[in-house]
Design a protein around this motif. Structure first.
Motif, PDB file in Angstrom:
ATOM      1  N   THR A  97       0.825  -1.211   0.000  1.00  0.00           N
ATOM      2  CA  THR A  97       0.000   0.000   0.000  1.00  0.00           C
ATOM      3  C   THR A  97       0.858   1.260   0.000  1.00  0.00           C
ATOM      4  OG1 THR A  97      -1.563   1.271   1.375  1.00  0.00           O
ATOM      5  CG2 THR A  97      -0.136  -0.246   2.537  1.00  0.00           C
ATOM      6  N   ASN A  98       0.279   2.359  -0.470  1.00  0.00           N
ATOM      7  CA  ASN A  98       0.990   3.641  -0.341  1.00  0.00           C
ATOM      8  C   ASN A  98       0.825   4.240   1.061  1.00  0.00           C
ATOM      9  OD1 ASN A  98      -1.490   5.171  -0.308  1.00  0.00           O
ATOM     10  ND2 ASN A  98      -1.553   5.035  -2.550  1.00  0.00           N
ATOM     11  N   GLY A  99       0.039   3.601   1.896  1.00  0.00           N
ATOM     12  CA  GLY A  99      -0.012   3.946   3.318  1.00  0.00           C
ATOM     13  C   GLY A  99      -0.887   5.127   3.675  1.00  0.00           C
ATOM     14  N   MET A 100      -1.375   5.875   2.680  1.00  0.00           N
ATOM     15  CA  MET A 100      -2.030   7.149   2.981  1.00  0.00           C
ATOM     16  C   MET A 100      -3.395   6.990   3.640  1.00  0.00           C
ATOM     17  SD  MET A 100      -1.002   8.960  -0.572  1.00  0.00           S
ATOM     18  CE  MET A 100      -1.918  10.457  -0.304  1.00  0.00           C
ATOM     19  N   LEU A 101      -4.009   5.836   3.457  1.00  0.00           N
ATOM     20  CA  LEU A 101      -5.368   5.654   3.992  1.00  0.00           C
ATOM     21  C   LEU A 101      -5.377   4.827   5.276  1.00  0.00           C
ATOM     22  CD1 LEU A 101      -7.068   4.906   0.532  1.00  0.00           C
ATOM     23  CD2 LEU A 101      -7.133   7.047   1.832  1.00  0.00           C
ATOM     24  N   ILE A 102      -4.217   4.472   5.781  1.00  0.00           N
ATOM     25  CA  ILE A 102      -4.164   3.632   6.992  1.00  0.00           C
ATOM     26  C   ILE A 102      -4.717   4.405   8.179  1.00  0.00           C
ATOM     27  CG2 ILE A 102      -2.601   2.549   8.671  1.00  0.00           C
ATOM     28  CD1 ILE A 102      -0.748   1.889   6.302  1.00  0.00           C
ATOM     29  N   ASP A 103      -5.625   3.771   8.888  1.00  0.00           N
ATOM     30  CA  ASP A 103      -6.126   4.349  10.141  1.00  0.00           C
ATOM     31  C   ASP A 103      -6.316   3.210  11.141  1.00  0.00           C
ATOM     32  OD1 ASP A 103      -8.410   3.017   9.386  1.00  0.00           O
ATOM     33  OD2 ASP A 103      -9.570   4.818   8.913  1.00  0.00           O
ATOM     34  N   ALA A 104      -6.904   3.517  12.293  1.00  0.00           N
ATOM     35  CA  ALA A 104      -7.019   2.507  13.359  1.00  0.00           C
ATOM     36  C   ALA A 104      -7.856   1.309  12.906  1.00  0.00           C
ATOM     37  CB  ALA A 104      -7.613   3.144  14.605  1.00  0.00           C
ATOM     38  N   GLU A 105      -8.869   1.577  12.069  1.00  0.00           N
ATOM     39  CA  GLU A 105      -9.710   0.469  11.621  1.00  0.00           C
ATOM     40  C   GLU A 105      -8.934  -0.501  10.728  1.00  0.00           C
ATOM     41  OE1 GLU A 105     -13.144   1.627   9.394  1.00  0.00           O
ATOM     42  OE2 GLU A 105     -14.045  -0.377   9.571  1.00  0.00           O
ATOM     43  N   TRP A 106      -8.101   0.046   9.835  1.00  0.00           N
ATOM     44  CA  TRP A 106      -7.249  -0.830   9.023  1.00  0.00           C
ATOM     45  C   TRP A 106      -6.300  -1.619   9.921  1.00  0.00           C
ATOM     46  CZ3 TRP A 106      -8.162  -2.406   4.373  1.00  0.00           C
ATOM     47  CH2 TRP A 106      -8.853  -1.606   3.465  1.00  0.00           C
ATOM     48  N   CYS A 107      -5.754  -0.939  10.923  1.00  0.00           N
ATOM     49  CA  CYS A 107      -4.809  -1.636  11.810  1.00  0.00           C
ATOM     50  C   CYS A 107      -5.501  -2.798  12.523  1.00  0.00           C
ATOM     51  CB  CYS A 107      -4.220  -0.652  12.828  1.00  0.00           C
ATOM     52  SG  CYS A 107      -3.088   0.528  12.065  1.00  0.00           S
ATOM     53  N   ARG A 108      -6.756  -2.619  12.908  1.00  0.00           N
ATOM     54  CA  ARG A 108      -7.487  -3.736  13.546  1.00  0.00           C
ATOM     55  C   ARG A 108      -7.580  -4.909  12.584  1.00  0.00           C
ATOM     56  NH1 ARG A 108     -10.262   0.257  16.200  1.00  0.00           N
ATOM     57  NH2 ARG A 108     -11.817   0.540  14.561  1.00  0.00           N
ATOM     58  N   LEU A 109      -7.904  -4.635  11.326  1.00  0.00           N
ATOM     59  CA  LEU A 109      -7.980  -5.723  10.335  1.00  0.00           C
ATOM     60  C   LEU A 109      -6.619  -6.414  10.200  1.00  0.00           C
ATOM     61  CD1 LEU A 109      -9.825  -6.915   7.820  1.00  0.00           C
ATOM     62  CD2 LEU A 109      -8.120  -5.657   6.496  1.00  0.00           C
ATOM     63  N   PHE A 110      -5.562  -5.625  10.087  1.00  0.00           N
ATOM     64  CA  PHE A 110      -4.225  -6.204   9.911  1.00  0.00           C
ATOM     65  C   PHE A 110      -3.879  -7.137  11.073  1.00  0.00           C
ATOM     66  CE2 PHE A 110      -3.032  -1.979   7.633  1.00  0.00           C
ATOM     67  CZ  PHE A 110      -3.635  -2.422   6.473  1.00  0.00           C
ATOM     68  N   LEU A 111      -4.192  -6.676  12.296  1.00  0.00           N
ATOM     69  CA  LEU A 111      -3.848  -7.489  13.464  1.00  0.00           C
ATOM     70  C   LEU A 111      -4.730  -8.726  13.562  1.00  0.00           C
ATOM     71  CD1 LEU A 111      -3.212  -4.633  16.062  1.00  0.00           C
ATOM     72  CD2 LEU A 111      -1.499  -6.151  15.059  1.00  0.00           C
ATOM     73  N   GLU A 112      -6.037  -8.543  13.317  1.00  0.00           N
ATOM     74  CA  GLU A 112      -6.967  -9.687  13.447  1.00  0.00           C
ATOM     75  C   GLU A 112      -6.613 -10.801  12.482  1.00  0.00           C
ATOM     76  OE1 GLU A 112     -10.953  -8.170  12.937  1.00  0.00           O
ATOM     77  OE2 GLU A 112     -10.680  -6.828  14.650  1.00  0.00           O
ATOM     78  N   TRP A 113      -6.176 -10.434  11.281  1.00  0.00           N
ATOM     79  CA  TRP A 113      -5.910 -11.456  10.257  1.00  0.00           C
ATOM     80  C   TRP A 113      -4.417 -11.665  10.025  1.00  0.00           C
ATOM     81  CZ3 TRP A 113      -9.479 -14.681   8.129  1.00  0.00           C
ATOM     82  CH2 TRP A 113     -10.819 -14.366   8.371  1.00  0.00           C
ATOM     83  N   ASN A 114      -3.609 -11.092  10.880  1.00  0.00           N
ATOM     84  CA  ASN A 114      -2.155 -11.263  10.768  1.00  0.00           C
ATOM     85  C   ASN A 114      -1.677 -10.947   9.348  1.00  0.00           C
ATOM     86  OD1 ASN A 114       0.431 -11.917  11.598  1.00  0.00           O
ATOM     87  ND2 ASN A 114       0.202 -14.101  11.080  1.00  0.00           N
TER      88      ASN A 114
END
Ligand code: SF4
Length: 399
Positions: free
Chosen positions: A90-107
Motif C-alpha cells: 500500500t501507499n499507506g495514505m489511507l491507513i487508520d485505526a480500523e485498518w490496523c485492527r484488520l491487519f492485526l486480526e488477520w495477521n
C-alpha cells in the motif's frame, strides 16, 4: 503465490507508475474471489502456505468491510492442511485505526511504499494534483507503529537516492522502520526510467548500485536496529544452499504465480504483465477464473507462446549465466520490456537483484574466511529467519 487486484484504481499518481488503468474504480466481486479460491483449493496444486498479495492498484482504496467479507469466505473454504497468509502492498495514505485492527486480526503482512525522506519521496510519489504524498504516507506508518502492526517498507531507488545510503538509513531509523526492501526505478509499460540513461563519464549503474547496497547493508547491520534488508537477506539462502539444489524461480513456472485482475482475468509469470499489452502476446491473459477452471487455464498456459518463449529464456540463462544457480532464470517481464524478448537473458533485474547481492555476499564471506583462517574455525551461516517482509520478496517489481 496469488496476486489479486482488488481494484486497478490508485488514489495517487506516481511519476514512475506503469499501471495503465489506475483511474478505473471497478472492484473485484466477492463471487470472483470465492470462485478463485474454491478453484485453488480444489486444484490440489497448493503448497502448505499460500501467500495472497492484494495489490496492483491501491488495495486500501477498497473498504475494510470488503476484506473482512473476503477473508472470512476464504477461511471457510480453506482446507486444514493449507495456511493462507494475506499481504497488502500500500501507499499507506489511507491507513487508520480500523485498518490496523484488520491487519492485526488477520495477521496481514503490510508493506508500505515510501521512497525515503521527504525530498526523495515527494519527487515521484505525487497526488493527481501534483502535490507530494510524504506527510500522509508517514502518518500511515506512524499509525501502524502506534497500533503495534508489524510492517516493512519498499523504497524505489532513483538516480539521486543511489548516492544517499546514509540519508536513507537515518530516515528509516528515525521512524523506527526496521524491515527494508528496495526496488529500482525500472522502464516498464509506458514508463521510461532515467536511471539507465548512459553515463559515460561516471561509474556504471552496477557499480553505483553495488556501492549503495554495500554501504547501506554494512551501516544497517552496524546500527543493530535493522532486522531485514531484503536484497541481502533473501539472497543469502539462495547463495548458501547446503544441498546444492537449484533455486526455484516462481516467475518462470506456469501458474506458480497466479495473477488475477479485478474482472477475474488470469495471467502468470511476472505480475506486471497483468494489465499490459504487447504486439506479440496481446494482453498476456490465459483465461478468466469466472469462466474457466484452473485446470483449463493451466493447459492454456502450457500451450502458449508465452510459456514457450519464457522457457527459451530460462534455457539461455542456464547455458550462459554464472548466476543461474542463484537466480533460476530471472524476471520474464524485465526481459521482454528491456530486451524485447522473453527468450533473452541479462536485464537490470539481474544486475540489481541477483548479481550485485550475490557479489556482496561472497565478498563478505571471503573476508570472513580470511579471518577464520587467521583465527578460529568457521561458524555456521544462519540466514535471517522469514519475516513479514518475505511477502515483499515477491518477485514483483511493483512500487
Ligand atoms: S541473472 Fe539474469 S542472465 Fe543470469 S540467470 Fe538470472 S536472469 Fe538469467
Amino acid at each position: 503465490m496469488v496476486v489479486v487486484q482488488p481494484t486497478a484504481f490508485c488514489n495517487i499518481n506516481c511519476t514512475y507508475c506503469y499501471l495503465p488503468d489506475r483511474n478505473n474504480k471497478h472492484v473485484i466481486a466477492q463471487s470472483t474471489v470465492a470462485r478463485l479460491f474454491s478453484e485453488i483449493f480444489a486444484s490440489g496444486w497448493t503448497c502448505p502456505e499460500i501467500t495472497v498479495v492484494w495489490h496492483a492498484g491501491e488495495p486500501l482504496a477498497v473498504p475494510v468491510a470488503f476484506y473482512r467479507e473476503a477473508f472470512a469466505a476464504i477461511e471457510r473454504m480453506r482446507p486444514q492442511s493449507v495456511i493462507v497468509k494475506h499481504s497488502f502492498q500500500t501507499n499507506g495514505m489511507l491507513i487508520d485505526a480500523e485498518w490496523c485492527r484488520l491487519f492485526l486480526e488477520w495477521n496481514v503482512g503490510v508493506g508500505v511504499s515510501i521512497d525515503g525522506p521527504r525530498e526523495l519521496h515527494d519527487r515521484h510519489r505525487k497526488t493527481r494534483s501534483g502535490k507530494g504524498t510524504f506527510d500522509k504516507t508517514l502518518a500511515g506508518i506512524r499509525c501502524l507503529r502506534a497500533n503495534g502492526v508489524p510492517f516493512h517498507v519498499i523504497s524505489v531507488l532513483s538516480r539521486d537516492s543511489l548516492s544517499m545510503p546514509d540519508e536513507l538509513l537515518d530516515f528509516y531509523l528515525s521512524e523506527g522502520i526496521d524491515q527494508i526492501c528496495f526496488n529500482i526505478e525500472e522502464s516498464e509499460g509506458d514508463h521510461v526510467s532515467d536511471l539507465f540513461a548512459p553515463n559515460p563519464e561516471g561509474p556504471s549503474l552496477r557499480a553505483r548500485y553495488a556501492a549503495f547496497l554495500r554501504r547501506f547493508w554494512h551501516q544497517a547491520r552496524a546500527s543493530g536496529q535493522v532486522k531485514f534488508v531484503r536484497e541481502i537477506d533473501l539472497a543469502l539462502p539462495r547463495v548458501f544452499r547446503p544441498d546444492g539444489s537449484p533455486t526455484r524461480n516462481i516467475q518462470t513456472e506456469p501458474l506458480a504465480m497466479l495473477n488475477v485482475d479485478s474482472h477475474g482475468n488470469v495471467s502468470s509469470f511476472s505480475p506486471e504483465l497483468l494489465g499490459l499489452k504487447n504486439k506479440d502476446y496481446g494482453d498476456f491473459l490465459l483465461g478468466n477464473i469466472n469462466r474457466q477452471s484452473l485446470a483449463e487455464i493451466h493447459r492454456t498456459c502450457i500451450d502458449s507462446a508465452l510459456h514457450r518463449d519464457i522457457q527459451a529464456g530460462v534455457q539461455a540463462c542456464s547455458a550462459g549465466c554464472d548466476y543461474f544457480s542463484v537466480c533460476g532464470g530471472g524476471a520474464p517481464g524485465n526481459k521482454l520490456f528491456e530486451n524485447g524478448s522473453f527468450a533473452s537473458t541479462t536485464t537490470s533485474y539481474c544486475l540489481l537483484t541477483q548479481m550485485v547481492p550475490t557479489d556482496l555476499i561472497l565478498e563478505a564471506y571471503e573476508r570472513l574466511e580470511q579471518s577464520w583462517t587467521e583465527n578460529d574455525p568457521a561458524p555456521i551461516v544462519q540466514p535471517n529467519s522469514q519475516t513479514t517482509a518475505e511477502a515483499a520478496a515477491l518477485p514483483t517489481r511493483m512500487p
